[in-house]
Design a protein around this motif. Structure first.
Motif, short mmCIF file in Angstrom:
data_model
loop_
_atom_site.label_atom_id
_atom_site.label_comp_id
_atom_site.label_asym_id
_atom_site.label_seq_id
_atom_site.Cartn_x
_atom_site.Cartn_y
_atom_site.Cartn_z
N HIS A 157 41.96 44.96 35.79
CA HIS A 157 41.00 44.54 34.78
C HIS A 157 39.72 44.15 35.49
N ASN A 158 38.59 44.60 34.97
CA ASN A 158 37.33 44.34 35.67
C ASN A 158 37.02 42.85 35.76
N LEU A 159 37.44 42.05 34.77
CA LEU A 159 37.18 40.61 34.82
C LEU A 159 38.02 39.93 35.90
N THR A 160 39.21 40.46 36.16
CA THR A 160 40.02 39.95 37.28
C THR A 160 39.29 40.19 38.59
N ASP A 161 38.77 41.41 38.75
CA ASP A 161 38.04 41.75 39.98
C ASP A 161 36.79 40.89 40.14
N ILE A 162 36.05 40.69 39.05
CA ILE A 162 34.83 39.88 39.11
C ILE A 162 35.15 38.43 39.47
#
Length: 216
Positions: free
Chosen positions: A195-200
Motif C-alpha cells: 500500500h502506498n501509504l504504508t511505504d510513505i
C-alpha cells in the motif's frame, strides 16, 4: 481464511512459504507443464516445501483413468489432494476416491448446482472460478455466496476454495463471503501487503530516526 498459492514454480513456492502465511498449494496441468519437470517429482518437491494440502490434477478424462491416476498421485505424500474436473466422470472419480479416504478437490465449478453435486460426491474442496465468471460478465463472488448458503443449509463439510483470483479485491470479497480457502497467484499475494501509504509512512519514520542520531 486459508491462503493457498496457485503456482507450480518451486522458487516462488519456497520464497512465499518463508512468510509463514501459506497454508497450501494448488497446481493444474497448465502450471505444471510450464516447469519442465516430471509431474510426480514436481509434486514431491512441493510437498517437501509446504506442510499443507497440495492439489495435483489428473489429466485423464474418464472415471477409471482419473481414479487410477488419483491413487498414484495420492501415494506421493499424505498431503496430496486430487483435483478432478466437474464432469460426470469427475464426480464418479471423486466418489470412488473419497470412499478410499483420498481428499479430492473438484475444480472448474461455475454454478451452485455443480457445487451441490460435488459435495454429495464427497469432495473435500470445491473450486469455483470467480475470475472466469467475471470475464464473462457474471458476478463471480455471488457464486461463492450461493454455494455457502447451500452448504450451510445441509451442513456439508466440503470447503469452498475460491479460485481464478485476479486481484486483491477478489481476496477481500472471498473472505467477506465466507470462503474457506482462497488460492492466489504469487503476483496477487504480493499485492495484498503493498500500500502506498504504508511505504510513505515507513519512509517518514526512517527519515525521522536518521535525523535523531539514535541507535538500537
Amino acid at each position: 481464511m486459508q491462503i493457498f498459492i496457485d503456482t507450480a514454480d518451486i522458487n516462488e513456492i519456497r520464497d512465499l512459504n518463508e512468510t509463514g502465511l501459506i497454508d497450501g498449494v494448488t497446481t493444474n496441468p497448465s502450471l505444471a507443464a510450464s516447469q519442465g519437470i516430471q509431474f510426480t517429482d514436481l509434486i514431491r518437491q512441493i510437498c517437501d516445501i509446504v506442510d499443507g494440502p497440495i492439489s495435483a490434477e489428473v489429466i485423464a478424462l474418464d472415471a477409471a483413468g482419473m481414479i487410477e491416476q488419483g491413487k498414484k498421485l495420492a501415494g506421493i505424500h499424505e498431503n496430496v489432494v486430487i483435483k478432478v474436473p466437474l464432469t460426470v466422470d469427475g464426480l464418479k472419480a471423486c466418489y470412488a476416491l473419497a470412499e478410499d479416504d483420498i481428499a479430492v478437490n473438484v475444480t472448474l465449478c461455475f454454478s451452485a448446482p455443480q457445487a451441490l453435486l460435488a459435495a454429495k460426491a464427497g469432495a473435500r474442496y470445491i473450486s469455483p472460478f470467480v475470475g472466469r465468471l467475471d470475464d464473462q460478465g457474471w458476478d463471480g463472488m455471488q457464486l461463492i455466496r450461493d454455494i455457502q448458503l447451500v452448504y450451510d443449509n445441509y451442513m456439508f463439510d466440503t470447503e469452498i476454495l475460491a479460485a481464478s483470483i485476479r486481484h486483491p479485491q477478489h481476496v477481500l470479497e472471498a473472505a467477506k463471503a465466507g470462503a474457506d480457502v482462497c488460492t492466489i497467484p504469487p503476483k496477487v499475494f504480493r499485492q495484498l501487503y503493498k500500500h502506498n501509504l504504508t511505504d510513505i509512512g515507513l519512509d517518514a519514520f526512517m527519515a525521522d530516526w536518521k535525523k535523531s542520531g539514535l541507535s538500537i
